[in-house]
Design an enzyme around this catalytic site. Sequence first.
Site, PDB file in Angstrom:
ATOM      1  N   GLU A 123      22.372 -15.106  40.175  1.00 47.59           N
ATOM      2  CA  GLU A 123      21.238 -14.178  40.105  1.00 47.59           C
ATOM      3  C   GLU A 123      20.101 -14.782  39.289  1.00 47.59           C
ATOM      4  O   GLU A 123      19.302 -14.074  38.675  1.00 47.59           O
ATOM      5  CB  GLU A 123      21.649 -12.814  39.544  1.00 47.59           C
ATOM      6  CG  GLU A 123      22.531 -12.019  40.452  1.00 47.59           C
ATOM      7  CD  GLU A 123      23.952 -12.553  40.553  1.00 47.59           C
ATOM      8  OE1 GLU A 123      24.365 -12.948  41.656  1.00 47.59           O
ATOM      9  OE2 GLU A 123      24.653 -12.595  39.533  1.00 47.59           O
ATOM     10  N   GLU A 182      30.229 -21.774  45.530  1.00 44.69           N
ATOM     11  CA  GLU A 182      30.367 -20.845  46.654  1.00 44.69           C
ATOM     12  C   GLU A 182      29.664 -21.400  47.907  1.00 44.69           C
ATOM     13  O   GLU A 182      28.948 -20.683  48.611  1.00 44.69           O
ATOM     14  CB  GLU A 182      29.815 -19.460  46.282  1.00 44.69           C
ATOM     15  CG  GLU A 182      30.590 -18.792  45.169  1.00 44.69           C
ATOM     16  CD  GLU A 182      30.049 -17.428  44.798  1.00 44.69           C
ATOM     17  OE1 GLU A 182      28.821 -17.220  44.917  1.00 44.69           O
ATOM     18  OE2 GLU A 182      30.835 -16.562  44.388  1.00 44.69           O
ATOM     19  N   GLU A 262      35.948 -16.273  39.448  1.00 45.19           N
ATOM     20  CA  GLU A 262      34.997 -15.213  39.112  1.00 45.19           C
ATOM     21  C   GLU A 262      35.668 -13.866  39.362  1.00 45.19           C
ATOM     22  O   GLU A 262      35.637 -13.334  40.469  1.00 45.19           O
ATOM     23  CB  GLU A 262      33.712 -15.310  39.943  1.00 45.19           C
ATOM     24  CG  GLU A 262      32.816 -16.471  39.601  1.00 45.19           C
ATOM     25  CD  GLU A 262      31.465 -16.400  40.330  1.00 45.19           C
ATOM     26  OE1 GLU A 262      31.208 -15.397  41.029  1.00 45.19           O
ATOM     27  OE2 GLU A 262      30.684 -17.354  40.205  1.00 45.19           O
ATOM     28  N   TYR A 329      25.154  -6.402  33.213  1.00 46.14           N
ATOM     29  CA  TYR A 329      26.279  -6.620  34.125  1.00 46.14           C
ATOM     30  C   TYR A 329      27.456  -5.673  33.873  1.00 46.14           C
ATOM     31  O   TYR A 329      28.526  -5.841  34.456  1.00 46.14           O
ATOM     32  CB  TYR A 329      26.750  -8.075  34.046  1.00 46.14           C
ATOM     33  CG  TYR A 329      27.281  -8.642  35.349  1.00 46.14           C
ATOM     34  CD1 TYR A 329      26.409  -9.146  36.300  1.00 46.14           C
ATOM     35  CD2 TYR A 329      28.631  -8.675  35.634  1.00 46.14           C
ATOM     36  CE1 TYR A 329      26.869  -9.664  37.500  1.00 46.14           C
ATOM     37  CE2 TYR A 329      29.112  -9.192  36.825  1.00 46.14           C
ATOM     38  CZ  TYR A 329      28.232  -9.685  37.757  1.00 46.14           C
ATOM     39  OH  TYR A 329      28.699 -10.204  38.940  1.00 46.14           O
TER      40      TYR A 329
END
Length: 630
Positions: A123, A182, A262, A329
């Site tokens: 992000e 990823e 994660e 978060y």
Amino acid sequence: MAAAVLILFVSCLSLSENLVSGGRSFSIDYKNDCFLKDGKPFQFISGSVHYSRIPRQYWKDRLVKMYMTGLNAVQVYVPWNFHEAVPDVHDFTADRDLEHFLDLANQTGLLVILRPGPYICAEWEMGGLPAWLLQKPNIILRSADTDYLQAVSNWLAVLLPKMRPWLYINGGNIISVQVENEYGSYYACDYNYMRQLRTLFRHFLGEDVVLFTTDGNTDKEMKCGTLEGLYATVDFGTDTNVTEAFSRQRRFEPQGPLVNSEFYTGWLDHWGDQHAVVNTQKVSKVLEEMLTMGANVNMYMFEGGTNFGYWNGADHDNKYRSVVTSYDYDAPLSEAGDPTEKLLAIREVIKQFREIPSGSMPPATPKFAYGFVTLRKVGSINDVLNTISPLGPVRSQDPLTFEEIKQYYGYMLYRTTLPRDLSQPTPLISPLNGVHDRAYVSVNGVFQGLLERDKVLVMNVTGQQGDTLDILIENMGRVNFGSKINDYKGLVSNLFLGKDLLTDWRIYPLDIDGAITGGWPQYGQSLPTPEKEASAGPTFYTGTLQPNGLAWDTFLRLSEWRKGQVWLNGVNLGRYWPARGPQMTLYVPGSLLSTTRPNKITVLELEGAPAHMRVLFMDRPQLNFTVDKS
């Protein structure tokens, strides 16, 4: 599967007395499905923090809290654009001092899982890739594209030699290094690119370091994101069946340790969303289930921190959505680094699997409500243009992008004139959705309204032939995930006024941060004829928070302000947008405050300040306000 995995893990532990270390080592035991640290079975319990989102003065505090929770490792992203904002100029000082962060982690007793990208997602602006890559208009990012690979090779030739002495096998604390990030979720699926990265990492880090990949929990993502010689790991959150997820990892890594790189303790927010929350009980339950299976777990995030300045990213699925300034978060440590109930619950789970360090958890950092500060108007963008654009305009028949002007972040002003009289409201149109990302439109200094990417493509203006048309463009953060990361900013296509194509532009790069860092606006500086009333449209305001002997964390609320940017003592705190929410306050680290001199606040309000022109310093955050969009 869980029972079988547990038997294998116990088997792995039983070998510890028979394994003899030949010095410092960290490796994968494929026979017994575990990591080996100095020849002994090892299970990591880790958490992610981003040094780029936390003031350097607080790094130690956050790492100690992680250690006291029972973690034995910290996972760290390295944002390329944070260290190489312009080509061939590298910054590893102050808040960018990565090696100091690694040293503090080492002193604290934490091992490190390093994630140097070159792409990181997170992000973060453009997923950590530098915007200057987009000066090559046809570049294919995250691929074997020649221009891209050359830039990546140059960067890794700077970064990875710095990291090599910090490898655990070389006496440091880095136990493993991720290659890319990823990659299976990216459309390119370019194995040649991944092979090139593997070669670069091995060249700079050696043959003995554990290299790994991380991908989402689908067959497609694992297929495109994995490569022989890179250990394949998965990521997933509390809504996933753990056994099924690790079964998928097993299809790509039949032997070796189970790893969730994660495990999502929370989630991100976009402007206009509801504040994301992940249930503490679910986090605890799934964490316990994974640790019981012998899995290695990294919690993403353990502390989120803050997207200071312009560092927030954005998503683009069916429309552009910018990430908010707070990266709280809903993590175990809050945005301000305070322990939460989620942290305490996680600590209770970890106690079942390893000894927790003795001693008490460091307390929350003290907070203070400094109260109201009334600001005064400095001037509109036009009033201060010579100050914030000292180089003056670039002239062009057609609009140029931020990247073409080589201003990568923040704001630029596009200026032209009305081609004819507009006695009736006339549509200003972005027919190809070419405003990236928000446009604030004025005629002869009078604010007319705005255009917004994917939302508002037409607005009406009036005026006379020859009037000055000013369009301030805000870059709200480049897309950080998916196929649209080639995210050019500014006016990326032509605008029309009715049927008239607008041409003959003067484009002003705005160095607002440079002016403010240099001391502008000076104390007492305002318009030649001071105006006490707030204005509509992009306008600067300033004021001072008087010292009271304390430099404690605080939270800045701009009630009834619309949208803009805030600086405190020259530091860009980030964007505010209470008109859209959910974030209503900006985190102000106490380390930015002076206890002896006035603390200068500068605000760029983009739409219109409230008549009271006050801001409020509070002792608690407000991140979950839902704006009524009816």
